[in-house]
Design an enzyme around this catalytic site. Structure first.
Site, short mmCIF file in Angstrom:
data_model
loop_
_atom_site.label_atom_id
_atom_site.label_comp_id
_atom_site.label_asym_id
_atom_site.label_seq_id
_atom_site.Cartn_x
_atom_site.Cartn_y
_atom_site.Cartn_z
N ALA A 418 -8.76 2.22 4.37
CA ALA A 418 -8.26 3.90 4.56
C ALA A 418 -9.12 5.05 3.08
O ALA A 418 -8.96 3.99 2.31
CB ALA A 418 -7.75 4.52 4.47
N GLU A 420 -8.69 8.02 0.68
CA GLU A 420 -7.26 9.38 0.83
C GLU A 420 -8.04 10.79 0.26
O GLU A 420 -7.62 11.39 0.27
CB GLU A 420 -6.41 9.23 -0.36
N GLU A 454 -2.11 6.66 1.99
CA GLU A 454 -2.66 7.78 1.54
C GLU A 454 -2.36 8.93 1.79
O GLU A 454 -2.62 10.29 1.23
CB GLU A 454 -3.19 7.89 3.08
N GLU A 476 -2.76 4.53 -7.81
CA GLU A 476 -3.04 3.42 -6.48
C GLU A 476 -1.71 2.74 -6.96
O GLU A 476 -0.98 2.18 -5.81
CB GLU A 476 -3.85 2.51 -6.98
#
Length: 1037
Positions: A418, A420, A454, A476
């Site tokens: 994914a 963000e 996310e 992260e």
């Protein structure tokens, strides 16, 4: 779309621009005031002689006018030609125009022709231009500094304030055209505008002041491919503290790859449909529009997207207005964004449908996906937990979600799980679509944690952005840590942060960080090629583990208060690690504690690796123990990455929690800050039969070793009454013992002796830790002639628990979360070990379930063990079963089922089938690009296919590197997955020879691969026979 049509949509220009363009359209610049104007004016009547003179004067004047017109037209033509020359994409520097916004003499995309890739063209005036360039280069050489376009970072003399970006997407030929207007603030005077642009054709450039002063003449423009920048050279310097507008018209391809603005497709009712979507992180916005593509350059964005009315468009903000045209096209104008960086800007053009919900604070949440997936309700789970998670984060951080909406977009093809993007998060379908009737708990957990991750980025990353990529772990690491905190909010009984975090994050990243080729969590990043390597598990998982350790020794409530302050202070801006340390230190001071967070954490973030703490009892002095620290390395023979400092120079300030226990009781923990190589500490109540336990609940990022006597006492405790030791520490003891033995700190038998207590272990986590720790050991041994001895030992440890737990019943009609997560995951773990190591009943049960499915065409296999049954059936049964699974892989539309069916095909013992699958994996029509890597890696994990995958990897490296080379993680994941279990001298030689001859990137990944294989070979040489000797002895007792 013709250039004139583009002009209609441009923002207003200054009166001077209008005057100049009107003059150009009329073929002249008009007549200036003065004698010529006077000569052309009306005269009084006069004599014939005067008339004749006047006729001659008029004739001379007419000739002069014609000459002036001719000169003017030549100048205009040259101006247009020069500007076209200067805009040659990705070519060497060429001449530019005079600053007028004139179009290139070629058809724009959308009119039937895709944009052509630029070719070097020979044009007039080239020699003079090259001479000018050489003079410029010589000037920079005299200054003894590189020119601004050759530097790894953009020069700091300009700052973008606002982008107005207008796009037209032509999905019939996969091209797009764009016009970007960038409002620039000048910090230091310069005649150069340097910004990022890559793989596009630029048609026209204009620079103008925002005031009425008019245009700034453009001397020339050129691309500099080495740094992926586009340079606009002006005739004069831009003035400090003034604002200018840069306008660029360009076109490019909607690429058939995974980065920038790219295309994907899916099949609905037998028809292939296409969509376009963006992936800009970390450095790919420059492929979609010219921009200042570094996170520090935050600006506001106003996006407009023109597309066919059969599609819809999405971007970070809601649609403000839509303008429909008679020819079946529509332009969506999106609201202006807050201040943001380019890497999480996003847009998409697709024909998806959606479902919607609204949070308590009024945020509109929509999930967009293929119409059939929406109709089946496959996105409902993700939509519902997203609403709850936004509310959770708003409450936890005390900072509201910053945008009016959040769209979740499920796409068939994407390089990552994914991305963000603020207000438009993009997910690959496998990580967001879930059908409860055919999805396991493990799949539900995976989907949940990706969404939690996310959504955390909407605060850590989007709202507050790292200053530069060296601190990518600031976003992260936090998002990875909150995967577990946020999942605990949704499912409080699952204890994710206290338990699953250990096996899935801490234990996993310590494998990687125990290599001499590791790197600090904060590492220097100089150029674009360095950026990709900071996005690895060190940034994600080590970052998360350090944050968890920090929260633990600060106290969770104080830590939460510090995070609230950090987000409030830096929202809509950028922050570095020292900003976080300072804010957290202040939070501690407010509750009366004084710890210099920066001093402590710099040692953990700026040094690679981690320590192993060794606790030794002092036999001569009561209650005194010796605590020492050293850097943990798997292969002590490996040369340090930094030869200037050996492993002995590493030192950490370590928050060591410690407790004393006996057969029935464990004391409350105490904290000792260890900051020297070796220290003596007095421990109260330390009796002869007592044992010591360090790193309580494994909150610290380090391993703990003990003297053999203490290990024996701990093993005895686990055997007699394991529940005296917490479930987290039981898992920690197993992982530490296996890895200390693998690195040579412990005898090989200690971890296998610890395993013996598992027959009485009823908690999932220690079994999971044992399973994960056994896996690399199994791969070191699975091609050895004595493998059956190891196999038999593991089966004995698993047998009694396998019989106790049995197999699950089919729960197709039950909710996934109604069953006990811990119990079902324990059962799954034991069944997986039993089937993997050859338990006969497990094999029979799997074969029976597969046979029933084939004969009845009804899949009654319990959801939580489907992947185990599929894999076991394919490995045991004939080719017909492989073909059946292959057929089901093609026919199913459920993404969760598709994933495990594909992985099951890699379990075959038939080398011909494995080779066939490897070759099919590169066909994008059969296997999605992001899934091909998993196919190759899973074949490499199969002992029957390891050499096949390794050979395939080497033969197809150029294709694989071209496909995945620019995508974060993908190449490193592939290199690691194919090589990590190579363990013979011959395979090590093959790896080194391949690295000498290969072309392409991934140098860091290959360096790590060599170290891993060298460690495997060393273990085989030093410890394999010791292990087998102990196993033989143990099995005969």
């Amino acid at each position: 779309m013709a250039l004139e049509e583009k002009r209609e949509k441009r923002p207003p220009v200054t009166p001077m621009m209008i005057e100049e363009e009107a003059a150009l359209r009329n073929g002249s610049r008009g007549l200036p005031p003065g004698p010529w104007a006077e000569a052309a004016g009306p005269r009084p009547r006069t004599t014939e002689r005067h008339i004749a003179v006047h006729k001659r004067l008029v004739l001379g004047f007419a000739v002069s006018i014609l000459a002036l017109l001719a000169v003017t037209m030549v100048a205009v033509l040259l101006s247009v030609r020069f500007e076209e020359c200067g805009a040659a994409a990705d070519g060497p520097p060429r001449a530019g125009g005079n600053g007028s916004l004139s179009g290139a003499a070629r058809q724009p995309p959308g009119a039937g022709q895709p944009p052509s890739r630029p070719e070097e063209e020979v044009r007039g005036g080239e020699a003079a231009e090259e001479e000018e360039e050489e003079e410029e280069e010589e000037e920079w050489q005299r200054r003894r500094e590189p020119p601004p376009w050759a530097r790894p970072r953009l020069p700091r003399h300009l700052r973008p304030l606002h982008y107005n970006l207008m796009l037209s997407a032509f999905m019939e030929n996969f091209t797009f055209s764009g016009e970007v207007n960038v409002q620039l603030e000048v910090r230091n005077a310069s005649r150069y505008i340097v910004l990022h642009a890559h793989r596009m054709h630029i048609e026209a450039v204009r620079v103008a002041e925002d005031k009425l002063a008019g245009g700034v003449r453009v001397a020339r423009t050129f691309f500099y491919p080495q740094t992926q920048v586009f340079v606009v050279v002006l005739n004069r310097s831009l003035e400090v503290q003034r604002s200018y507008n840069l306008k660029i018209i360009y076109n490019a391809l909607i690429e058939n790859e995974l980065l920038g603005f790219f295309r994907s497709s899916y099949v609905l009712h037998g028809e292939r449909r296409f969509l376009g979507v963006t992936q800009f992180s970390p450095t790919h916005a420059r492929k979609a529009f010219p921009c200042f593509d570094e996170p520090i350059y935050k600006a506001t964005f106003k996006i407009s997207i023109r597309h066919q009315a059969t599609y819809l468009s999405l971007s970070n903000m809601p649609v403000e207005t839509s303008v429909f045209e008679e020819d079946g096209w529509v332009t969506d104008h999106f609201s202006q964004t807050p201040l943001m960086s380019t890497y999480y800007l996003a847009w998409a053009v697709c024909n998806f449908t959606y479902r919607e919900t609204v949070t308590k604070s009024g945020v509109v949440v929509r999930l967009y996906a293929r119409p059939d997936a929406i109709r089946r309700g496959s996105g409902d789970y993700a939509l519902n937990i997203t609403r709850r998670l936004i509310e959770f984060y708003e409450d936890y951080f005390k900072v509201p979600y910053s945008l009016p909406k959040l769209d979740l977009l499920a796409v068939p093809k994407h390089p990552y799980a994914a991305m963000e993007n603020w207000g438009l998060s993009v997910f690959v379908e496998q990580r967001i679509l879930l059908d409860p009737s055919i999805s396991s708990i493990l799949y539900l957990l995976d989907v949940t944690m990706v969404i939690v991750h996310e959504l955390c980025h909407q605060w850590f990353g989007d709202l507050v952005t790292p200053v530069w990529w060296e601190d990518v772990w600031l976003k992260e690491g936090f998002a990875h840590y909150f995967e577990f905190v946020g999942t605990d909010y949704l499912y409080p009984g699952w204890n994710m942060e206290k338990q699953r975090f250990l096996t899935d994050v801490l234990h996993e990243v310590m494998l990687l960080d125990g290599l001499a080729s590791s790197h600090p969590v904060s590492q220097e990043v100089q150029q674009a090629s360095d950026i990709d390597r900071v996005f690895d598990w060190i940034a994600y998982k080590k970052g998360a583990a350090l944050i968890r350790m920090l929260a633990s020794f600060m106290g969770h409530s104080v830590f939460q208060m510090g995070l609230q302050d950090y987000l409030t202070i830096h929202k809509y801006g950028n922050a570095a690690r020292n900003d976080l340390w300072n804010t957290l230190s202040k939070a501690l001071k407010r509750v009366g504690k004084s710890v210099n967070i920066q001093e402590v954490m710099d040692q953990w973030t700026l040094q690679m690796g981690y320590p192993v703490i060794t606790i030794l009892g002092n036999e001569t002095t009561d209650n005194i123990i010796v605590i020492s620290q050293e850097r943990f390395v798997y292969d002590s023979d490996t040369k340090p990455k930094d030869p200037a400092r050996g492993d002995n120079s590493y030192l950490w300030q370590i928050p060591l929690t410690i407790a004393v226990g006996n057969t029935s009781h464990i004391s409350s923990e105490a904290i000792i800050w260890v900051s020297n190589k070796s220290e003596h500490h007095r421990i109260p109540d330390l009796e002869e039969a007592s044992w010591l336990l360090g790193n309580i609940n494994q909150t610290g990022y380090f391993r703990v070793n003990y003297d053999i006597r203490n290990w024996r006492l701990l093993i005895n405790q686990l055997t007699r009454n394991h529940e005296v030791i917490s479930v987290s520490n039981r898992a920690g003891l197993i992982d530490d013992a296996f890895n200390l033995a693998r690195a040579g700190y412990l005898p090989q038998n200690i971890p296998l002796e610890i395993m013996r207590y598992l027959s009485e272990e009823k908690d999932f986590l220690p079994w999971h830790a044992a399973s994960r720790a056994l896996y690399p050991l199994d791969k070191l041994l699975d091609r050895t002639e004595n493998y059956n001895i190891f196999n038999e030992y593991i089966l004995r440890q698993v047998a009694s628990m396998y019989l106790k737990l049995g197999w699950p019943t089919n729960n197709l009609n039950k909710s996934l979360v109604q069953a006990s997560y811990q119990h079902e995951e324990l059962r799954r773990e034991v069944i997986m070990l039993a089937c993997s190591f050859g338990n006969k009943h497990c094999h029979q049960q799997a074969a029976t379930l597969i046979s029933d499915w084939i004969s009845s065409n009804r899949n009654r296999i319990p959801l939580n063990v489907r992947d185990i049954v599929y894999c076991t059936g394919v490995s045991l049964m004939d080719e017909d079963v492989w073909e059946f699974i292959w057929m089901k892989f093609h026919s199913t539309t459920a993404v969760s089922e598709k994933k495990i069916l594909l992985e099951a095909l890699t379990c075959s013992d038939d080398r011909n089938l494995l080779n066939r699958l490897l070759n099919l994996s590169l066909n994008s029509e059969v296997v999605l690009d992001q899934d091909a890597i998993d196919v190759i890696i899973h074949v490499a994990r199969n002992p029957h296919g390891r050499d096949l995958a390794w050979k395939f990897f080497r033969e197809k490296w150029k294709i694989l590197n071209a496909r995945y080379g620019e995508a974060l993680f993908m190449n490193s994941k592939l290199v690691s997955g194919v090589t990590e279990f190579l363990n013979t001298e011959g395979e090590l030689r093959e790896l080194k020879n391949f690295i000498k001859s290969y072309e392409g990137g991934a140098a860091v990944s290959f360096s790590r691969a060599v170290e891993t294989v060298e460690a495997n070979v060393r273990w085989q040489r030093l410890y394999k026979e010791e292990l087998f000797q102990w196993l033989r002895k143990s099995l005969t007792q």
